[in-house]
Write an enzyme that holds these catalytic residues in place. Sequence first.
Site, short mmCIF file in Angstrom:
data_model
loop_
_atom_site.label_atom_id
_atom_site.label_comp_id
_atom_site.label_asym_id
_atom_site.label_seq_id
_atom_site.Cartn_x
_atom_site.Cartn_y
_atom_site.Cartn_z
CE LYS A 492 -2.83 -1.02 -0.80
NZ LYS A 492 -4.00 -2.23 -1.29
CG HIS A 511 17.59 -15.50 8.12
ND1 HIS A 511 18.62 -16.33 8.65
CD2 HIS A 511 16.60 -15.67 8.79
CE1 HIS A 511 17.95 -17.18 9.55
NE2 HIS A 511 16.98 -16.63 9.68
C1 F6R Z 1 -3.28 -3.16 -5.00
C2 F6R Z 1 -3.91 -3.71 -5.86
C3 F6R Z 1 -3.49 -4.67 -6.79
C4 F6R Z 1 -4.52 -5.70 -7.01
C5 F6R Z 1 -4.03 -6.75 -7.89
C6 F6R Z 1 -5.09 -7.79 -8.41
O1 F6R Z 1 -3.66 -2.00 -4.16
O2 F6R Z 1 -5.08 -3.31 -5.90
O3 F6R Z 1 -2.21 -5.18 -6.13
O4 F6R Z 1 -4.86 -6.14 -5.67
O5 F6R Z 1 -3.94 -6.03 -9.28
O6 F6R Z 1 -6.45 -7.27 -8.53
P1 F6R Z 1 -7.85 -8.12 -8.52
O7 F6R Z 1 -8.05 -8.26 -6.97
O8 F6R Z 1 -8.64 -7.26 -9.19
O9 F6R Z 1 -7.41 -9.34 -9.03
#
Ligand code: F6R
Length: 615
Positions: A492, A511
């Site tokens: 995030k 490590h």
């Molecule tokens: C980070 C984020 C991405 C999604 C990833 C998968 O905040 O939103 O890492 O989690 O691109 O997306 P979905 O969940 O739509 O398959």
Amino acid sequence: MCGIIGYIGNKPAMPILIESLKKLEYRGYDSAGITVADDSELQTYKTAGRISNLESVLPEAITGTIGIGHTRWATHGVPSTDNSHPHLSGDVAVVHNGIIENYLQLREQLEADGYKFLSDTDTETIAHLLHSNLYGGVDGNEKTTDLLSALRRTIQQLEGSYAVATVCGSEPDVMVAVRKDSPLVVGLGDGEFYASSDVTAFLNHTKDVVFIDDMELVRITPQRIDYFNMDGNPIKKDITTIEWDIESAEKAGYEHFMLKEIHEQATSIQDTFSGKIFEFGGAVELKELNLTREDIRNIHRLEIVACGTSWNAGLLGKYLFERLAGIHTDVSTSSEFRYGDPVMKNDVLTIAITQSGETADTLAAIRSSKSYGCNSIAITNVVGSTITRETNNVIYTRSGPEIGVAATKTFTAQLIILYLLALHFGRANGHIRADNAKDLLVALKRIPGQIQKILNHQEHIRECAIQFAQSHDYFFIGRHLNYPIALESALKLKEISYIHAEGYAAGELKHGPLALIDVNTPVVAIATKGNTYDKILSNIKEVKARDAMVIAVADEDDTEIEKYVDIVLRVPPTHELLSPILSAVALQLLAYYTALERGCSIDKPRNLAKSVTVE
Ligand code: F6R
């Protein structure tokens, strides 16, 4: 990955297309364009950059009531006016979301036929191919067939993924659209129709929608709408009424969608579990699952496939399924799983976690798992998304639309579903007793109120974020259940603040990464009470000995922790298994306020898009 919109009705199309494109900007925002059909004349405007750039090149008014629009996230060719959609070939205009894999081969053939390419995109091949199928070649003036049949013929020549909407000057009151592996939904308004990648594009005009499935075409005129299969035969489609209203898709007074969505968690989580929890009997009811008690008892192993934040949720899911249901669980990133040699038999149940339901790698992973005869469950937020048609069971997270590119409320909702699923399995196979399940469910019901408490006291988190906002590197450490939260919190922070951040299992620091720790490296230690609490205290001492500034996430009633760290971010105490949800919310706020202090583009971070529909 891009957003497409088509409008056909009785109002001027231009302002409607622009309004819709603004709603779709989360899908891509490096260029945009529209084509409006005014009788047989197509007027096209396009430009690199955000929709506001497009607005600045538009004339005051265009009278046409039919048009298509596009907002782009570049895959083939840099963001530029030429590479922006709509792409034109004679009087044919096309917008496209997806990737045409055989475009180079098609391009060669079309160039040999005399078509001139103005862009580097794969999409322009669709425009020329469609023109060729409609007019019989580059110099053809007379139609050899109609737009619907020409598009049908065109897609037979395409390999890849697409949601395409098209208009042409010789059928000025018709729009035709088609999909394969990219989302397409039609809105049925009052004397008007919409076709788009996402319902949010037209939700303030109509809530009655039809989800178009792969290899289905739709032909729309101002008077009627017809659906066809690939053989050109008419098909019937069901109308779905969307329950979200447009207010829930807008910012509701918050500076950013992300902040709004972080705040929504206090209520959205309630929507996620409502109707599913019967705490007094320690029971979870998941009516949407077609799995008998016998089926659950026969599950030998779980395979979770997901990407990014959803993968982090899956990793926590592993701990939950193993603890609460005693089922061995593996967690794979979809992009690795799809090209691996997984040992899969039909006693493996695959769980795909994807908030968008459109992530290309996760769709490929679930298709691969299906090829081994495995049963499957999708956990997704988007009703009617592609994953829901690829799995045997679907559980919706019911978080409402998430516009901020960084996933927040959909992440915590995914966690809630994983708790419920693990409890459900554990009760069905007898691994967890009713009274233990009940304790967890009672605590789960208190989580929304506890999230609200964190939100009410966020000032301290904001001050902490400001203090470390100019750092170059950050570490997030946690053990066991808190390890996935360390990973998620690092993800995030890096995606929205552009600070390099690493999430680590705290026991792994010694490590290698300990070499990076010094006075300039803030370390966030997730140190809520639980059976690894003493262990994380030792890890905190390790980094303190290297002069790191340590920020702990700890329970409100923990008086011990402040002796060892520089700053404590407090979360309400809860059942040990549930504390990751509360820590995640506190650290979402830390990431948000850090990015705010650094002046970053929070809802649309550079290089990222909300729905990753390409490999
Ligand atoms: C980070 C984020 C991405 C999604 C990833 C998968 O905040 O939103 O890492 O989690 O691109 O997306 P979905 O969940 O739509 O398959």
